[in-house]
Enzyme design. Structure first.
Site, PDB file in Angstrom:
ATOM      1  NE  ARG B  28      15.261  14.953   1.233  1.00  0.00           N
ATOM      2  CZ  ARG B  28      16.473  14.907   1.782  1.00  0.00           C
ATOM      3  NH1 ARG B  28      16.780  13.960   2.526  1.00  0.00           N
ATOM      4  NH2 ARG B  28      17.370  15.808   1.605  1.00  0.00           N
ATOM      5  CG  PHE B 432      13.357  10.585   5.571  1.00  0.00           C
ATOM      6  CD1 PHE B 432      14.513  11.306   5.771  1.00  0.00           C
ATOM      7  CD2 PHE B 432      12.365  11.163   4.798  1.00  0.00           C
ATOM      8  CE1 PHE B 432      14.695  12.567   5.229  1.00  0.00           C
ATOM      9  CE2 PHE B 432      12.526  12.425   4.251  1.00  0.00           C
ATOM     10  CZ  PHE B 432      13.682  13.118   4.472  1.00  0.00           C
ATOM     11  CD  GLU B 433      18.438  10.005   2.610  1.00  0.00           C
ATOM     12  OE1 GLU B 433      19.440   9.288   2.725  1.00  0.00           O
ATOM     13  OE2 GLU B 433      18.383  10.976   1.918  1.00  0.00           O
ATOM     14  N   GLY B 434      17.464   6.232   6.541  1.00  0.00           N
ATOM     15  CA  GLY B 434      18.379   5.591   7.473  1.00  0.00           C
ATOM     16  C   GLY B 434      18.320   6.365   8.761  1.00  0.00           C
TER      17      GLY B 434
END
EC number: 1.3.8.-
Lengths: 255, 628
Positions: B28, B432-434
């Site tokens: 995401r 998430f997303e890094g």
């Protein structure tokens, strides 16, 4: 008969979910900074008109609202739901407070004639004043037949069949066009204004006119003396037996 | 000053290390608008300049504004969306059943939510970053829906918008914008999460050079089971400019119809259970060469750009969620009585509300400041700023939902109330997303690299005996030793920061100044080995995040006062409160960065972890043990 044209009147009211407060000076309800939206019954009216257009029975749907500049938001919502164009009858905020059903009915009557519409849709009543008069008065002024509290609407050529929810049950009328129809709760479930439609609605026109242009006089013969909150509900009293109940009722003079 | 090993040629090595270490595990991400990606992206320089002890006012002061038209438009959107989410979305059911009902998805599609940033000419809404952020506040009402929509448009199809050819855009975007096709972003593999460059999925060019054959497995792909269009990253053989053959990543647009694509079963997750997450396997999938996204071998950059451009919106999504949380919890705190008093009268409860309000204010300010910068013409690259927003808001979300749950006590723990679901949904934000660890390294290293480059050239000038540079340096050293009050242009100028925030502005300036000095010292002390000093980099990142946050609230509060928005006094309160807190946190971090600082326990930390990880267990003798 896709030559029919419909006018839908919409009203901007305080949103139904808001907890309203009365102004300290008792002159009315506090409206500053409070969330407003389209009257729910007006939404149902717009939805019905748009559905008739989608069935190709009506050619054009015009949305109209009377009031200050913010009414345009409400008209835009109607446009986003599918109305083709809008008319804003501009009334300055101070005067708008004294706008009642009779004044609005005069405006709508003149507009219906000017725009040469075959159908005038309204919500049965507004959730702020609960008057339930505007549709009826407009029909009277226009000398048009009216089908109020509509729970089902069917177009039949140059006539319209309206099923009405009344206290005794359901009554079905057949009205000759042009006529006035006011929408009740079970007429339909209004659609959500989708984001793409809101964007498309930006391109639709809203014409701004003044009541004077229609030759309508907005002076009200009604003045509001005071607005108060209903009295706080007091706690009830529990009693043990029916004899106690009768005694208590006699005590407070109810029997 | 001589003999220092500063960057220059090493800068490239650091950059490579920085990019390799950047996060990529991303179901995401919210990304930039329909504007095409230009390889020479102008950089937002705000964060980078902080590393040099400068406050770059451009783009940051005054707080970005949107046009009245745009504002009207956003406000028109908010009502119907809020209504939809309140009336038609049953988050509890979605969480329990582990899926979003089909007709809810259909309604989301008809609302236009699948193509918010797709350009209008391809059937989308073509909205700006700011408007996307605003809508995010409402969509956040349901975590699973938020993630599903984001995986589809913020990363799934974003590559096509950023680097797609006209043919690719015309072919794929319309059906993606309407939601007829759903997209997924396929980068992560079982052995490659944060280390995205190490992926093993392979795409081999066919004999006739007309298509690639794709083979490999991707894991934890959001929308993996629903999608018909995938943005897939695979290794391809590329002939380098010097003639050698290298393995480089290429991005592809892959249609499910190409064949050979299978899904694993939906993963059972802790939170966002309504979103579909599964393995995606590619077995001899034939991908026409026309479906290469960007350049062959340029896939890594494409992936990074996609991910970088959307992070900022997590700030507004979380802020929206926190605002509702505050309402919900306040209702409870003001009615529930214990010890014959409302909970809201107790200090420990009041503290929690102040925390939630402050965090919401800060992340709102940071998110919309970043969105405003991204909406500037010229396609700026604000990846550091966006990463900072992501780190701050994810951690604040976890903390605040936990505190809100605490206010409800036992009730908060029960499934009857939404708090436990919100807590579970919020946990993924830090991963998430890094992951926040990777992003902190990215934030610190990118800034240090920039500072290193500038400082190297300054050192060169000094060595060359450039008079102005020498004078500047001496002047600065003198100022330092005389410990004059720092003036970086914010305070004393009422037009930039309002006087009621003057004290906070001074604290910000002081922090920035000493941060700049500390950066210099760090670069001198460590040189290129700073890449390995994660505990140092963590502190650098934390300071920077605080600095950015302080700037955002000062800019926003000044605007609120100037514009005369309602409750701006409350904003001033929140802003000053946050700045004081952040100021002292920064001072502590800065002192820990001093060499031989007693507050710095890094050596001890390393030692402890070494001894534990050696034995892979807790090694202390049991307190009850004896020797005989």
């Amino acid at each position: 008969m896709a030559e029919l044209r419909a006018l839908v009147a919409v009203k901007r009211v305080i949103d139904f979910a808001v907890k309203i407060r009365v102004k300290p000076d008792k002159s009315g309800v506090a409206t500053d900074g409070v969330k407003h939206s389209m009257n729910p019954f007006c939404e149902i009216a717009v939805e019905e008109a748009v559905r008739l257009k989608e069935k190709k029975l009506v050619k054009e749907v015009i949305a109209v609202s009377c009031g200050p500049a913010q009414c345009q938001e409400t008209i835009r919502t109607a446009l986003a739901m599918g109305a083709d164009r809008g008319i804003h009858v501009e009334v300055p905020a101070a005067q708008a407070e004294s706008l009642g059903p009779l004044q609005v009915a005069r405006v709508l009557a003149k507009l219906a004639e000017k725009e040469k519409v075959d159908l005038l849709f309204l919500g049965k009543q507004a959730i702020d004043d609960d008057c339930n008069q505007t549709g009826q008065m407009t029909a009277g002024l226009l000398d048009w037949p009216q089908g109020t509290f509509a729970s089902q609407v069917t177009l039949e050529g140059d006539k319209i069949k309206v099923e009405r929810e009344i206290d005794g049950g359901l009554e079905t009328l057949r009205l000759k066009l042009p006529s006035v129809v006011t929408a009740d709760l079970r007429l339909n479930e209004p659609r959500y204004a989708t984001l793409p439609n809101i964007m498309k609605a930006k391109k639709k026109k809203i014409e701004v006119i003044k009541p004077g242009d229609l030759g309508v006089d907005l002076t009200s013969k009604v003045s509001v003396i005071s607005v108060e909150e209903p009295p706080q509900r007091l706690a009830g009293v529990k009693v043990e037996t029916t004899e106690d109940l009768v005694a208590k009722l006699k005590e407070v003079g109810r029997i | 000053m001589s003999g220092c090993r500063l960057f220059s040629r090493r800068a490239a090595a650091v950059a490579a290390a920085a990019t390799a270490v950047r996060a990529s595990r991303v179901p995401r991400v919210f990304t930039a608008t329909h504007r095409p990606l230009h390889t020479s992206l102008r950089s937002c320089s705000f964060a980078k300049e902080l590393f040099l002890g400068n406050i770059e006012q451009k783009g940051v002061f005054p707080f970005p504004e949107v046009s009245q038209d745009e504002l009207n438009e956003i406000n028109q959107f908010v009502g119907p969306l809020e209504r939809f989410f309140t009336e038609e979305v049953d988050s509890r059911k979605i969480d329990q059943e582990g899926k979003i009902p089909v007709d809810t998805l259909e309604k989301l599609k008809s609302l236009g939510l699948f193509g918010i940033q797709v350009p209008e000419e391809y059937g989308g809404l073509g909205l700006s970053n700011t408007m996307y952020a605003r809508l995010g506040e409402i969509i956040s009402m349901d975590g699973s829906i938020t993630v599903t929509l984001a995986a589809h448009q913020a990363i799934g199809l974003k590559g096509i918008i950023l680097v797609g050819t006209e043919e690719q855009k015309a072919k794929y975007l319309p059906k993606l914008a309407s939601g007829e096709h759903i997209a997924a972003f396929c980068l992560t593999e079982p052995a490659s999460g944060s280390d995205a460059a190490s992926i093993q999925t392979r795409a081999t060019l066919s004999e006739d050079k007309k298509y690639f054959v794709l083979n490999g497995s991707k894991v934890w792909i959001t929308n993996g089971g629903l999608a018909s269009i995938f943005t897939v990253f695979a290794k391809t053989q590329v002939v380098d400019s010097d003639g050698s053959i290298k393995d480089k990543i290429t991005a592809f647009i892959v249609e499910r119809d190409f064949g050979g694509i299978t899904n694993g079963k939906p993963e059972e997750k802790l939170g966002i259970r309504g979103s579909n997450t599964c393995e995606v396997h590619f077995e001899n999938t034939r991908v026409p060469v026309e479906n290469v996204l960007g350049e062959v071998g340029g896939g890594f950059k494409v992936a990074m750009n996609i991910l970088n451009s959307g992070r900022f919106s997590m700030g507004s999504v979380v802020a929206g969620m926190l605002k509702k949380l505050i309402e919900l919890t306040a209702e409870y705190a003001c009615t529930r009585k214990q010890f014959n008093r409302n909970l809201s009268e107790f200090g420990l409860i009041q503290e929690k509300f102040a925390l939630m309000a402050q965090k919401a204010y800060v992340m709102e300010s940071m998110a919309y400041l970043t969105a405003g910068m991204l909406d500037e013409p010229g396609f700026p690259d604000c990846s550091i700023e966006a990463a900072m927003v992501k780190v701050f808001s994810s951690e604040a979300a976890w903390q605040c939902v936990s505190e809100a749950l605490q206010i409800l006590g036992g009730s908060g723990y029960m499934k009857d109330y939404p708090y436990e679901r919100m807590l579970r949904d919020a946990r993924i934000l830090l991963i998430f997303e890094g992951t926040n660890e990777i992003l902190r390294l990215f934030i610190a290293l990118t800034g240090l690299q920039h500072a290193g480059r500038i400082l190297t050239s300054r050192i060169k000038e000094l060595k060359r005996g450039n008079v102005t540079t020498v004078m500047e340096t001496i002047g600065r050293r003198l100022r330092d030793s005389l410990s004059r009050t720092v003036d970086l242009g914010l305070s004393g100028k009422p037009s930039v920061v309002h006087p009621s925030l003057g004290d906070s502005a001074n604290k910000l300036e002081e922090n920035v100044y000493y941060f700049g000095r500390t950066v210099e010292t760090l670069l001198l002390r460590f040189g290129k080995t700073i890449v390995e000093e994660q505990l140092v980099l963590k502190r650098v990142a934390n300071i920077l995040i605080n600095l950015y946050a302080m700037t955002a609230v000062l800019s926003r509060a000044s605007r609120s006062i100037r514009t005369g928005l309602p409750n701006h006094d409350h904003e001033v309160l929140l802003a000053n409160m946050f700045c004081v807190e952040a100021y002292y946190q920064n001072l502590f971090s800065l002192s820990q960065l001093d060499k031989y600082s007693p507050e710095n326990l890094d050596e001890q930390i390393k030692k402890v972890s070494q001894q534990i990880l050696e034995k892979r267990a807790y090694i202390c003798a049991h307190p009850l043990d004896r020797t005989s």
